[in-house]
Design an enzyme around this catalytic site. Structure first.
Site, PDB file in Angstrom:
ATOM      1  N   LYS A 298       8.895  13.935  13.880  1.00 56.37           N
ATOM      2  CA  LYS A 298       9.048  13.550  12.478  1.00 56.37           C
ATOM      3  C   LYS A 298      10.390  14.056  11.985  1.00 56.37           C
ATOM      4  CE  LYS A 298       6.585  11.729   9.042  1.00 56.37           C
ATOM      5  NZ  LYS A 298       5.589  10.649   9.070  1.00 56.37           N
TER       6      LYS A 298
ATOM      7  N   GLY B 284      -3.162  -1.180  -2.741  1.00 60.86           N
ATOM      8  CA  GLY B 284      -1.755  -1.375  -2.409  1.00 60.86           C
ATOM      9  C   GLY B 284      -1.635  -2.268  -1.184  1.00 60.86           C
ATOM     10  N   ASN B 285      -0.550  -2.056  -0.438  1.00 53.38           N
ATOM     11  CA  ASN B 285      -0.292  -2.915   0.727  1.00 53.38           C
ATOM     12  C   ASN B 285      -1.463  -2.921   1.690  1.00 53.38           C
ATOM     13  OD1 ASN B 285       2.305  -3.642  -0.083  1.00 53.38           O
ATOM     14  ND2 ASN B 285       3.112  -1.682   0.630  1.00 53.38           N
ATOM     15  N   VAL B 286      -2.045  -1.764   1.939  1.00 51.89           N
ATOM     16  CA  VAL B 286      -3.148  -1.702   2.906  1.00 51.89           C
ATOM     17  C   VAL B 286      -4.484  -2.048   2.241  1.00 51.89           C
ATOM     18  CG1 VAL B 286      -4.401  -0.260   4.537  1.00 51.89           C
ATOM     19  CG2 VAL B 286      -1.939   0.042   4.275  1.00 51.89           C
TER      20      VAL B 286
ATOM     21  N   GLY C 115      -7.722   2.144  -4.256  1.00 53.95           N
ATOM     22  CA  GLY C 115      -6.311   1.900  -3.959  1.00 53.95           C
ATOM     23  C   GLY C 115      -6.127   0.505  -3.396  1.00 53.95           C
TER      24      GLY C 115
HETATM   25  P1  NAD Z   1       0.764   1.652  -1.449  1.00 54.03           P
HETATM   26  O1  NAD Z   1       1.698   2.557  -2.170  1.00 54.03           O
HETATM   27  O2  NAD Z   1       1.169   0.230  -1.205  1.00 54.03           O
HETATM   28  O3  NAD Z   1      -0.647   1.597  -2.209  1.00 54.03           O
HETATM   29  C1  NAD Z   1      -1.282   2.684  -2.758  1.00 54.03           C
HETATM   30  C2  NAD Z   1      -2.107   2.165  -3.930  1.00 54.03           C
HETATM   31  O4  NAD Z   1      -2.912   3.237  -4.423  1.00 54.03           O
HETATM   32  C3  NAD Z   1      -1.252   1.653  -5.090  1.00 54.03           C
HETATM   33  O5  NAD Z   1      -1.724   0.391  -5.518  1.00 54.03           O
HETATM   34  C4  NAD Z   1      -1.437   2.745  -6.162  1.00 54.03           C
HETATM   35  O6  NAD Z   1      -1.357   2.212  -7.490  1.00 54.03           O
HETATM   36  C5  NAD Z   1      -2.833   3.217  -5.839  1.00 54.03           C
HETATM   37  N1  NAD Z   1      -3.138   4.545  -6.343  1.00 54.03           N
HETATM   38  C6  NAD Z   1      -2.328   5.627  -6.467  1.00 54.03           C
HETATM   39  N2  NAD Z   1      -3.004   6.667  -6.978  1.00 54.03           N
HETATM   40  C7  NAD Z   1      -4.291   6.250  -7.149  1.00 54.03           C
HETATM   41  C8  NAD Z   1      -5.470   6.873  -7.610  1.00 54.03           C
HETATM   42  N3  NAD Z   1      -5.472   8.142  -8.029  1.00 54.03           N
HETATM   43  N4  NAD Z   1      -6.598   6.141  -7.631  1.00 54.03           N
HETATM   44  C9  NAD Z   1      -6.620   4.850  -7.237  1.00 54.03           C
HETATM   45  N5  NAD Z   1      -5.515   4.206  -6.778  1.00 54.03           N
HETATM   46  C10 NAD Z   1      -4.377   4.902  -6.754  1.00 54.03           C
HETATM   47  O7  NAD Z   1       0.396   2.402  -0.101  1.00 54.03           O
HETATM   48  P2  NAD Z   1      -0.196   1.751   1.227  1.00 54.03           P
HETATM   49  O8  NAD Z   1       0.912   1.414   2.134  1.00 54.03           O
HETATM   50  O9  NAD Z   1      -1.196   0.706   0.872  1.00 54.03           O
HETATM   51  O10 NAD Z   1      -0.930   3.020   1.865  1.00 54.03           O
HETATM   52  C11 NAD Z   1      -2.180   3.464   1.365  1.00 54.03           C
HETATM   53  C12 NAD Z   1      -2.566   4.764   2.056  1.00 54.03           C
HETATM   54  O11 NAD Z   1      -2.642   4.543   3.457  1.00 54.03           O
HETATM   55  C13 NAD Z   1      -1.578   5.914   1.877  1.00 54.03           C
HETATM   56  O12 NAD Z   1      -2.286   7.137   1.853  1.00 54.03           O
HETATM   57  C14 NAD Z   1      -0.730   5.830   3.129  1.00 54.03           C
HETATM   58  O13 NAD Z   1      -0.168   7.093   3.452  1.00 54.03           O
HETATM   59  C15 NAD Z   1      -1.774   5.420   4.149  1.00 54.03           C
HETATM   60  N6  NAD Z   1      -1.212   4.731   5.314  1.00 54.03           N
HETATM   61  C16 NAD Z   1      -0.511   3.598   5.160  1.00 54.03           C
HETATM   62  C17 NAD Z   1       0.006   2.936   6.278  1.00 54.03           C
HETATM   63  C18 NAD Z   1       0.782   1.637   6.149  1.00 54.03           C
HETATM   64  O14 NAD Z   1       0.991   0.964   7.174  1.00 54.03           O
HETATM   65  N7  NAD Z   1       1.212   1.252   4.970  1.00 54.03           N
HETATM   66  C19 NAD Z   1      -0.226   3.467   7.573  1.00 54.03           C
HETATM   67  C20 NAD Z   1      -0.978   4.640   7.698  1.00 54.03           C
HETATM   68  C21 NAD Z   1      -1.460   5.266   6.554  1.00 54.03           C
END
Ligand code: NAD
Length: 352
Positions: free
Chosen positions: A87, A187-189, A185
């Site tokens: 990292k 978001g993207n995932v 949540g």
């Molecule tokens: P993102 O930033 O696109 O989405 C996160 C979402 O959570 C947002 O819509 C945000 O508004 C919402 N959010 C924030 N605080 C909140 C709360 N207190 N209650 C409810 N919703 C809340 O992130 P992502 O890429 O979708 O990733 C989501 C999680 O998965 C993160 O913890 C990230 O570390 C983990 N992750 C993501 C990936 C990836 O490929 N993107 C891979 C491994 C792990």
């Protein structure tokens, strides 16, 4: 009198776990200050993202680099990748300090490690930034030249397959029709997982601090809604945390109604004891780093010309890995996150 400065120690650091190499890099022209931690390369070159963060101190940055690089060793091993764990952190404010010169200087630092560490995007570093890093190093993953682009759809696919594996194990059924899932949540995932769950016939209860995302999920999936802070306590079959870490703790676990916790968020357990608390409560927990590995699989395995067949195959196999974890956790009467670590360690020890 000169102020007393606490020295930054590495070998005595509480997060130091036999890391192979820790590099402190500086570039005067761009102001770059970076720490690259290579934890373990027994399975292959160390791979893990680069995080840009305005750390309060060098010591805090080192703590993150040591802890996160070790986490990548376990994640890559459990995902079946021939990659070690590493990292990088850049000590800077992503909004204020990020410049092309600084990103290129970071790439130069990565290049000096001659392939022992491969970098990728993380918090504060976008895929567009990675394209700039790749100007000065051949060891940047997930760029247009080396990857499939946004890893989130693969992370979502892995989480969906993980939920299916948990449902098979806990409810002894193959389909998700009529099961209720609380997705925290969107978001993207999270939104991608919600879409797949909806297509598979699950009922959704959604929450996000972003009202727009909630509105879209209600429109698209006929989802019900709940306050984000109550997502864990919903009367549901499955709780799917896809927002922030540390959501599984002494306060929330007694309130969880779901029999399964399976979601993408990183570092879901506030402490190790919380994994044991979930087990005692009869809640099946899919260890976060096992279920959310689809993204690193997509970054590590594919180039644009290869298509994504292999990536999808390995990502879908996350379900099988979780099934192995669940069964062994039952057999040994231990928490699933402990078994995940053991499986990763067994693979590492076999290699080394
Ligand atoms: P993102 O930033 O696109 O989405 C996160 C979402 O959570 C947002 O819509 C945000 O508004 C919402 N959010 C924030 N605080 C909140 C709360 N207190 N209650 C409810 N919703 C809340 O992130 P992502 O890429 O979708 O990733 C989501 C999680 O998965 C993160 O913890 C990230 O570390 C983990 N992750 C993501 C990936 C990836 O490929 N993107 C891979 C491994 C792990």
């Amino acid at each position: 009198m000169e102020p007393v400065v606490e020295p930054v120690t590495v070998f005595d650091h509480p997060e130091f776990r036999g890391h192979e190499q820790v590099v402190f890099g500086h570039d005067a022209q761009s102001g770059l200050r970076t720490i690259i931690a290579i934890h373990d390369t027994r399975l292959g070159p160390a791979a893990g993202g680069c995080r840009m963060w305005a750390y309060a101190s060098d010591a805090a940055a080192l703590t993150d680099a040591l802890r996160l690089s070790r986490g990548m060793t376990y994640k890559n091993a459990l995902a079946g990748l021939d990659l070690g764990g590493g990292k990088a952190v850049i000590i800077a404010d992503a909004k204020r300090d990020k410049t092309p010169t600084l990103l290129e200087a970071f790439g130069t630092q990565v290049e000096r490690l001659a392939g022992r560490y491969c970098t990728a995007e993380d918090v504060g570093i976008s895929s567009a930034d990675m394209e700039i890093v790749a100007r000065t190093t051949a060891h940047a993953l997930g760029t247009e030249k080396t990857g499939l682009g946004d890893p989130s759809p693969y992370t979502a696919l892995g989480v969906f397959e993980g939920i299916r594996a948990a449902v098979r194990h806990r409810f002894e059924r193959d389909d998700l029709t009529g099961l209720t899932v609380s997705v925290q949540g969107l978001g993207n995932v999270g939104f991608g997982v919600a879409r797949m769950l909806h297509a598979a016939g699950a009922r959704l209860v959604v929450s996000d601090i972003n009202a727009d995302a909630v509105f879209r999920a209600v429109e698209a999936f006929g989802a019900q809604t709940v306050e984000p802070s109550r997502a864990h306590a919903v009367e549901a079959d499955i709780f799917c945390p896809c927002a922030l870490g540390a959501g599984l703790n002494a306060a929330t676990i007694p309130q969880i109604r779901a029999r399964i916790v399976a979601g993408a968020a990183n570092n879901q357990l506030a402490t190790d004891a919380d994994g044991e608390a979930l087990r005692r409560a009869g809640i099946l927990y899919a260890p976060d780093y096992a279920i959310n590995a689809g993204g690193i699989i997509s970054i590590a395995l594919a180039g644009p010309r290869d298509g994504d067949d292999l990536v999808r195959e390995k990502t879908i196999a996350i379900g099988d890995t979780l099934t192995r974890i669940f069964r062994r956790a039952d057999d040994e009467g231990r928490p699933t996150h402990v078994i995940a670590d053991k499986l990763a360690e067994e693979r590492l020890n076999a290699a080394g």
